[in-house]
Write a protein that holds these residues in place. Sequence first.
Motif, PDB file in Angstrom:
ATOM      1  N   ARG A 194       0.832  -1.203   0.000  1.00 55.59           N
ATOM      2  CA  ARG A 194       0.000   0.000   0.000  1.00 55.59           C
ATOM      3  C   ARG A 194       0.868   1.256   0.000  1.00 55.59           C
ATOM      4  O   ARG A 194       0.491   2.281   0.541  1.00 55.59           O
ATOM      5  CB  ARG A 194      -0.932  -0.007   1.211  1.00 55.59           C
ATOM      6  N   CYS A 195       2.050   1.151  -0.576  1.00 53.88           N
ATOM      7  CA  CYS A 195       2.959   2.285  -0.684  1.00 53.88           C
ATOM      8  C   CYS A 195       3.085   2.655  -2.154  1.00 53.88           C
ATOM      9  O   CYS A 195       3.160   1.783  -3.018  1.00 53.88           O
ATOM     10  CB  CYS A 195       4.329   1.930  -0.112  1.00 53.88           C
ATOM     11  N   PHE A 196       3.107   3.955  -2.418  1.00 56.91           N
ATOM     12  CA  PHE A 196       3.092   4.455  -3.789  1.00 56.91           C
ATOM     13  C   PHE A 196       4.253   5.416  -4.000  1.00 56.91           C
ATOM     14  O   PHE A 196       4.581   6.215  -3.121  1.00 56.91           O
ATOM     15  CB  PHE A 196       1.757   5.125  -4.092  1.00 56.91           C
ATOM     16  N   THR A 197       4.835   5.342  -5.182  1.00 50.59           N
ATOM     17  CA  THR A 197       5.992   6.160  -5.520  1.00 50.59           C
ATOM     18  C   THR A 197       5.543   7.311  -6.413  1.00 50.59           C
ATOM     19  O   THR A 197       4.838   7.107  -7.390  1.00 50.59           O
ATOM     20  CB  THR A 197       7.039   5.299  -6.259  1.00 50.59           C
ATOM     21  N   TYR A 198       5.958   8.527  -6.055  1.00 42.61           N
ATOM     22  CA  TYR A 198       5.585   9.739  -6.787  1.00 42.61           C
ATOM     23  C   TYR A 198       6.834  10.394  -7.351  1.00 42.61           C
ATOM     24  O   TYR A 198       7.908  10.347  -6.754  1.00 42.61           O
ATOM     25  CB  TYR A 198       4.871  10.731  -5.855  1.00 42.61           C
ATOM     26  N   ASP A 238      12.760  14.712  -5.801  1.00 42.77           N
ATOM     27  CA  ASP A 238      12.825  13.982  -7.067  1.00 42.77           C
ATOM     28  C   ASP A 238      11.933  12.749  -7.027  1.00 42.77           C
ATOM     29  O   ASP A 238      11.293  12.410  -8.019  1.00 42.77           O
ATOM     30  CB  ASP A 238      14.267  13.591  -7.383  1.00 42.77           C
ATOM     31  N   VAL A 239      11.882  12.069  -5.895  1.00 43.89           N
ATOM     32  CA  VAL A 239      11.043  10.887  -5.702  1.00 43.89           C
ATOM     33  C   VAL A 239      10.513  10.916  -4.275  1.00 43.89           C
ATOM     34  O   VAL A 239      11.251  11.263  -3.353  1.00 43.89           O
ATOM     35  CB  VAL A 239      11.838   9.573  -5.919  1.00 43.89           C
ATOM     36  N   SER A 240       9.237  10.575  -4.097  1.00 44.11           N
ATOM     37  CA  SER A 240       8.635  10.446  -2.764  1.00 44.11           C
ATOM     38  C   SER A 240       7.881   9.131  -2.684  1.00 44.11           C
ATOM     39  O   SER A 240       7.332   8.673  -3.689  1.00 44.11           O
ATOM     40  CB  SER A 240       7.624  11.577  -2.489  1.00 44.11           C
ATOM     41  N   VAL A 241       7.844   8.559  -1.493  1.00 44.04           N
ATOM     42  CA  VAL A 241       7.050   7.359  -1.259  1.00 44.04           C
ATOM     43  C   VAL A 241       6.069   7.665  -0.139  1.00 44.04           C
ATOM     44  O   VAL A 241       6.463   8.164   0.921  1.00 44.04           O
ATOM     45  CB  VAL A 241       7.928   6.154  -0.875  1.00 44.04           C
ATOM     46  N   VAL A 242       4.797   7.377  -0.398  1.00 45.86           N
ATOM     47  CA  VAL A 242       3.735   7.535   0.597  1.00 45.86           C
ATOM     48  C   VAL A 242       3.069   6.174   0.762  1.00 45.86           C
ATOM     49  O   VAL A 242       2.692   5.550  -0.217  1.00 45.86           O
ATOM     50  CB  VAL A 242       2.693   8.588   0.162  1.00 45.86           C
ATOM     51  N   CYS A 243       2.939   5.746   2.004  1.00 44.37           N
ATOM     52  CA  CYS A 243       2.237   4.494   2.286  1.00 44.37           C
ATOM     53  C   CYS A 243       0.819   4.835   2.722  1.00 44.37           C
ATOM     54  O   CYS A 243       0.616   5.673   3.601  1.00 44.37           O
ATOM     55  CB  CYS A 243       2.959   3.697   3.361  1.00 44.37           C
ATOM     56  N   GLY A 244      -0.156   4.208   2.083  1.00 46.81           N
ATOM     57  CA  GLY A 244      -1.552   4.533   2.349  1.00 46.81           C
ATOM     58  C   GLY A 244      -1.954   5.771   1.568  1.00 46.81           C
ATOM     59  O   GLY A 244      -1.347   6.141   0.559  1.00 46.81           O
ATOM     60  N   LYS A 245      -2.976   6.435   2.061  1.00 44.28           N
ATOM     61  CA  LYS A 245      -3.525   7.621   1.398  1.00 44.28           C
ATOM     62  C   LYS A 245      -2.662   8.846   1.688  1.00 44.28           C
ATOM     63  O   LYS A 245      -2.195   9.032   2.802  1.00 44.28           O
ATOM     64  CB  LYS A 245      -4.951   7.840   1.911  1.00 44.28           C
ATOM     65  N   VAL A 246      -2.471   9.677   0.676  1.00 47.10           N
ATOM     66  CA  VAL A 246      -1.738  10.923   0.867  1.00 47.10           C
ATOM     67  C   VAL A 246      -2.531  11.812   1.817  1.00 47.10           C
ATOM     68  O   VAL A 246      -3.747  11.963   1.677  1.00 47.10           O
ATOM     69  CB  VAL A 246      -1.524  11.658  -0.480  1.00 47.10           C
ATOM     70  N   SER A 247      -1.855  12.395   2.816  1.00 39.99           N
ATOM     71  CA  SER A 247      -2.529  13.324   3.717  1.00 39.99           C
ATOM     72  C   SER A 247      -1.916  14.713   3.579  1.00 39.99           C
ATOM     73  O   SER A 247      -0.812  14.870   3.062  1.00 39.99           O
ATOM     74  CB  SER A 247      -2.463  12.846   5.171  1.00 39.99           C
TER      75      SER A 247
END
Length: 120
Positions: A62-66, A83-92
């Motif tokens: 449930r982690c997404f790379t932006y 340059d790159v971010s990882v968010v696990c679950g929903k972005v808050s």
Amino acid sequence: MGQPEYHPRLSIEEYLTLEKETETKYEYHDGEVYAMTGGTPTHSLIANNAGRSLGNAFLGERCFTYNSDLRVATSRNKYVYPDVSVVCGKVSFFDELKNAANNPVLMVEVLSEETQAYDS
């Protein structure tokens, strides 16, 4: 890729207005605003490879790379475009404007000699 272009001190509201009115990305560091410049082909390749590798590593999670289009608030006084971010679950977000994610678990910044002091 040189040092980001510096702009005079602005309030957060002025910064957010500036971002809405232009197509340029700006980072905000406690009132100081910097226009983000384009990167080199090497910078782009490294950032893309990091994003792809992280995205592949998190497949099925449930982690997404932006990429660098996601603005991140590291505090209420600092907004950046890693340059790159990882968010696990929903972005808050800090507020209802949804103007910057505040919950990445990882941020990647590709450094060069010119930007190392700024991005560190």
